[in-house]
Structure formats: C-alpha cells, structure tokens
Design a protein around this motif. Sequence first.
Motif, short mmCIF file in Angstrom:
data_model
loop_
_atom_site.label_atom_id
_atom_site.label_comp_id
_atom_site.label_asym_id
_atom_site.label_seq_id
_atom_site.Cartn_x
_atom_site.Cartn_y
_atom_site.Cartn_z
N ASN A 153 39.56 35.53 46.96
CA ASN A 153 40.65 34.57 47.07
C ASN A 153 42.02 35.22 46.96
O ASN A 153 42.89 35.02 47.81
CB ASN A 153 40.48 33.49 45.98
CG ASN A 153 41.55 32.42 46.06
OD1 ASN A 153 41.85 31.94 47.14
ND2 ASN A 153 42.12 32.08 44.92
N CYS A 154 42.22 36.05 45.92
CA CYS A 154 43.56 36.61 45.70
C CYS A 154 43.61 38.12 45.85
O CYS A 154 44.68 38.73 45.79
CB CYS A 154 44.07 36.22 44.32
SG CYS A 154 43.24 37.06 42.98
N GLY A 155 42.45 38.76 45.99
CA GLY A 155 42.44 40.20 46.19
C GLY A 155 42.55 41.01 44.91
O GLY A 155 42.59 42.24 44.94
N GLN A 163 34.00 34.21 37.58
CA GLN A 163 35.36 33.72 37.69
C GLN A 163 36.35 34.86 37.89
O GLN A 163 36.14 35.96 37.38
CB GLN A 163 35.75 32.95 36.41
CG GLN A 163 37.01 32.14 36.59
CD GLN A 163 37.37 31.38 35.33
OE1 GLN A 163 37.09 31.81 34.22
NE2 GLN A 163 38.02 30.24 35.49
N CYS A 164 37.40 34.59 38.65
CA CYS A 164 38.46 35.59 38.80
C CYS A 164 39.45 35.43 37.66
O CYS A 164 39.96 34.34 37.42
CB CYS A 164 39.17 35.41 40.14
SG CYS A 164 40.65 36.44 40.27
N GLU A 165 39.71 36.51 36.95
CA GLU A 165 40.61 36.46 35.81
C GLU A 165 42.06 36.31 36.24
O GLU A 165 42.91 35.95 35.45
CB GLU A 165 40.48 37.74 34.98
CG GLU A 165 39.13 37.93 34.34
CD GLU A 165 38.94 37.10 33.08
OE1 GLU A 165 39.48 37.47 32.03
OE2 GLU A 165 38.27 36.07 33.17
N ASN A 166 42.33 36.61 37.51
CA ASN A 166 43.71 36.56 37.97
C ASN A 166 44.10 35.19 38.50
O ASN A 166 45.10 34.62 38.10
CB ASN A 166 43.95 37.63 39.03
CG ASN A 166 45.42 37.73 39.39
OD1 ASN A 166 46.27 37.84 38.51
ND2 ASN A 166 45.73 37.66 40.67
N CYS A 167 43.26 34.63 39.39
CA CYS A 167 43.67 33.35 39.99
C CYS A 167 42.86 32.18 39.44
O CYS A 167 43.15 31.04 39.75
CB CYS A 167 43.56 33.41 41.51
SG CYS A 167 41.89 33.53 42.13
N GLY A 168 41.85 32.47 38.63
CA GLY A 168 41.12 31.38 37.98
C GLY A 168 40.03 30.76 38.84
O GLY A 168 39.33 29.86 38.39
ZN LIG Z 1 41.45 35.81 42.33
#
Ligand SMILES: [Zn+2]
Length: 724
Positions: A153-155, A163-168
Amino acid sequence: MPRKIMTDPKRYLITSALPYANGLKHIGHLAGAYIPADIYVRYLRAQKRDVVFVCGSDEHGTAIPIQAMKEGTTPQAIIDKYHEAMKEDFADLDISFDIYHRTSSPLHHETAQEFFTKLNDAGELETKETEQFFDEATKTFLADRYIKGTCPNCGSDRAFGDQCENCGTTLSPDELINPVSTLSGETPVKKKTTHWYLPLGKHEDFLREWILKEHKDDWRGTVVGQCKAWIDGGLQSRAVTRDLDWGIKVPVQGADGKVLYVWFDAPIGYISATKQWAIDNKKDWKPYWQDKETKLVHFIGKDNIVFHCIIFPIMLKLHGDIVPANVPANEFLNLEGDKMSTSRNWKLEMRDYINDFVKKENGGGQMVDALRYYLTAIAPETKDSEFTWKGFQTAYRSELSDIFGNFVNRTFVLMHKLCNGKVPKLHEDILDENDKILIADIEGTKGEVQSALEYYHFKDGLFQVIDLARKGNQYMQKKEPWIVAKALAAGGDEAIAAQAQKKIDNCLHLCLQLTANLAVLVNPFLPNTAKKMLHMMKVVDKMLDWENAGKIKLLSVGYSLREPELLFRKIEDSEITEQIEKLKAGLIKETTGNGQQATGNKQPTAAPEKTNVMSKPEIVYEDFAKLELKAATVTACEKVAKADKLLKLEVDLGTEKRTIVSGIAQHYSPEEMVGKQVVVVTNLAPRKMKGIESQGMILTAEDSDGKLQLLKPENVVAPGSNVS
Ligand SMILES: [Zn+2]
C-alpha cells in the motif's frame, strides 16, 4: 420460546476480561472491565449472594514470544513478570477477585485440552489443510507477525504479515512484497499444514435466537448491534489451532508443533480459574458452569465482544455449559483529547497512578476511591468517554468532597457540638414536612441504586448515592440547626428551649441515619470510604449489609460516635499540572519509516491516528447551576481607548447597572449596541481590562466567518430575568 430472564439466580459467576501478559494495563482497561465488575460483585456480596469473581492473566499467543524478543528474555520470564505486576495493580486498586489465576498453569492446560478433546471427539471441529509460510532455517511455521516485508500500500519496509506499521493497513502475509522471516532473515517457503477449525456458521440459528431475540432488550444496544453486524456479515470457520511452540499443545497424536490458538484457550481460563478457586476453598466448581440457575456475566471492553458473545458461547454450548446471561461491554476511554495508545505512550497506566497517588504519604485508600469514583462517573457505558486530569480534580472536589464528604463532616461536627457526640433522639411528635421528605428520600434511594446496579448502569447508581448526600446538605441548609442552637444559647423560656433542642435532635438524628445509609450505598463503589465511615460511627462491617440500606434506625439513640475524619483530602492544582506535563513529555511523536529493524526496535506505529475534536469534559447539573445568567439591556456603550477589540458597555439588570468590557468592537459598533438585549454571566469574578473593571461577561456565538453574534432572548424580556 424465550428463556426467562434470571431475576433471582441461585449463584453468580462474574468474570473480568483476562488481561494479556505482555505489558502493564492502563486506566482504560480498568474503567472497561474491572471497576464495573468489582462494583457489581461487592453489591452482590453485600446482599449475601453466592458469587465468585474470577480473572487471571492471559499468557499465550504470539505476542508473548515477540515481547520476550523485544526485552531480550524468555517468554516464561515475560509472563511471570507481567502476571505478578498486573495482579499487584488490581490488588492495589481494591479489585476484589476471588481468584486471579493464570493460563500457564497446568490446571488450565489440562482444562483447555479436555475442552478441545470433547469438541473434537463429538465431531464439532473440522480439519483443513492449508499452505502457510515456513522458515526452513529454523524449521518453524511463521505466525503472521514473524514475517516482514514491503507494504503493497505505502511501500514502507516496516510492514508485518498482519499489518503495516507505517500506514496501518491490515495485511495477510501473501500480500507482502519480498517477505522475509524475522527469525532468520531468510525468505520463507510455503508449506502445507493441517489445522482444526470451529465452524461458526453452523450455529447461526442459535445466535440469532439467543442474542437477537432473547436478549435484544436486556443487553446493551451497542453489544447487540455489534453481534448483529457479525452474524449478518456471515460467520466463517475459525482456526482453533496454529503452528507455534508457545501455548497449549494440541492433544491429538501427530499434532506436534501445534498449539491451541490463544483466543480458544483464553476464555477457558475463566473455567480453570473457577476450578482453582474451588480447590482452594473446598467447593464444587461444576454448578458454576453447568447449572442453569447460575447467572454468568462477562465484563469486557468492546474490542472483546465477538469472543464473549459469539465464539465462546458456541464453545460453551457445545461443551454442555451455561452461556452468559449478560455481557455489559464498555466502549473506550480516551485521555486528554486523544485515544489511549501504548505505542505512542499516550496513556495512564494503573501502576503510574498507584505510585503517584496511592502509595504517597497523602494517598492510600481515599485516592483509590478517587480514581474509582471518577472512572465510574465518566464510565463509557454507552459511548466513548474521556479522562482529563482537570475533570478528575473537578469531579473529586465538587461532587465527592464538596457534596458527600462535606455532608458527612458537617453532620459529625454538629453532632459533637450540639448533641454531646451521641446519636440524639428522634422526636416523632414534631416531625415536619422536611423531615418526612428526607426519610422518604433515604428509603427510596435504595431502590434507585439497586435497579441501576441490576441493569449495569453503574454511573447512574453512583449518581443516586451522591444525590442522596446532596439532599442531606439541602435538608441541613433548611433546618439550620446552628441557628436554632444560637437561639437556644441566648437563653429564655425553658419550654421554648426544650422545643429548640428537640428540633436540633431531629435534624442530626436523621442526618446521622442518612450518613449510615450513605456508607451502605457507597460501599460497592468506594469501599475505602465506607470503611472509614464505619470507623467514625464505631460500627462493625455487618452494617454494610445491603438489607440495611433504606432503614432509618441503623444507629442507636445515645450511642457515642468518634470525632470526624477527613474523608477526602484536597487534590492540589500542582498535582494535576504535574500529571498533564508528565503525559505530554512522555508522548512518542509519530515518525517516518527509516528502515530500522522492525522487530525489537522502539519505533512507534506511525499509523495516522485522527485527533478527536476537542470537547470539554462532561459536567453535572450542579456545575452548570453555578453560573448566574441574566438578560440585560444595554443602556450605554463606547469604545475603549487604545484597544481596538474592546467595547465598554453599561447594562441594566433591573435591580442594578453594571459596567462590562467585551471584546466585540470589531463586530458591533457602540451605536448599534445601545438598546439591545444581551445575556450576561453575572457571577463571574470582576476583572480589570485596560484599567476598567468588567463586572460580567456577555455571551456571543461565532459564525462560520468568524463574526461574533450576540446571544439574546427571542423576544424582549424584563432586564434581570434569569436565563437557565
Ligand atoms: Zn503501509
């Protein structure tokens, strides 16, 4: 046919959510699942009900070994540390569990395995073969959290398999770009594995009947609503086992390397805790889980609704146990305008409160009760609510101290001064209307509090108790025994003097009986306060039996009582400021990804969390009633020299004229103000502005262009009319 709602069960089994043993818990948890349960249990105990209150640490699942990795230790060391710490926190805040157990105990392992075996043998579980990521270097199947890679999703390269810790974004390991194992750093391979599943869909009819029909009225709307959404969304089969080496071994031959999924074993922890309690107390645990006349109530936060209302009840039904009579789940508690968050360190841990208030010289039980009071008064029963330090101080001062504490203190002081420190007689022959109303209030409050508690409206129950104290204050204000005493001291006719003393006696007799009632009623909420009151009244614990509530003969005439003790110490402004500063200083700011090793680092999740629109904390009517608002007519107005925002107004309040300085010069000209009606706050302390004393404040509203609009009565009213 709908089952009868249990009104008079033989016994109660009360549970509080098992806290997860990977860190200390904050006051949001306390407000959600522990304080309300404790109030309910103390109330049941005061009624001499057969009740068991169980809880314990939830010690399995992937997050435990992950926390161990972070802290550079073993999973066992982690659960031992947090189990002990959480147990101590609850004890320090007087959460009165009958047992605080743990899911790592052999008894729990045995109980959970037996549970699984019974369901499996009965053919209630399904097995399925799936492909899962496997780390060949360490020969382990990888839980989602053990796989990291690039977020589709956000790279960001700080994305985990769940789960992505950056974009959630919620992810599955398959979606990660370049997935690697966090254990070895190697690229994992897909490998086949077999797991057991609980087919929830098979039980849809039962759930619809049981929750959406039978309990649609007696369960909280938020709980029924969430269940309905789950059921309507389609109930999928859920894996009850997983490949992991930390947890309860799957009791099937050939299932090596597999454990029960933590969500499956944790709620069974309520049962094993009950078993351990029964062993310790030489009781039989079975009726508590198997007899239909047991009332089972789970106290939880809203994030746990699906487990306690859908999944665990299905398990219980299949196992032949009772299902919960109610699950009064709470919404969330926010803190100072924002969501509580462990990763951002925006939280108040129970331990911090205990250290800063309870363990201090000036602390102890009264500060435990202070927190219990505020968290109940703002309980997120039907919607999210907010803890603010100022709100805490204000509620404590204006309700607990000024209303409750003040009434008890005044009663004791006057009884010592005017009645020789003894409970005076009640002279029935001269009871007046006010006395009779107060007696009716004492008798009636019991029912109000009781029905609030029976329906899990703890906030309302507590309000009723404070309201009784408020009525006591109002009664005393009307009777003014101190003025009667002055007249008595002035001497004169003996018959008149005797009559005056009788009046004083009646007032203090009733105030003392009211005090005794307050102790009984407040006990489930604020046990330390009740205990202190018992000491002052020199009576035994038995007086706190619920059956004594509503009685007006709790203290015997002629019985001598102790000197009053301060029930609630003052909370200084500096203590509050200190806490707010501490909270702000501890906040971990959001950061951007920097490619650091994700596991074990201290980077917070940077998922953008929306800051709530700031709103002021809820107040009680008494707070509002402190404002004196009146309609006034502007009789003169001029600009204030060297201040381009200020107008000096003269307003007519009917009985007086006042000067007010108001910051509306850029919105209204002096000419257009004259003759207008306005609403004025008349009891605001005077304040000097540009050398002019302003004796009030004019109310305005700001429109979308930032222009101030005067608030005024729709039609002209007499100057000085009250605004309420
Ligand atoms: Zn992300």
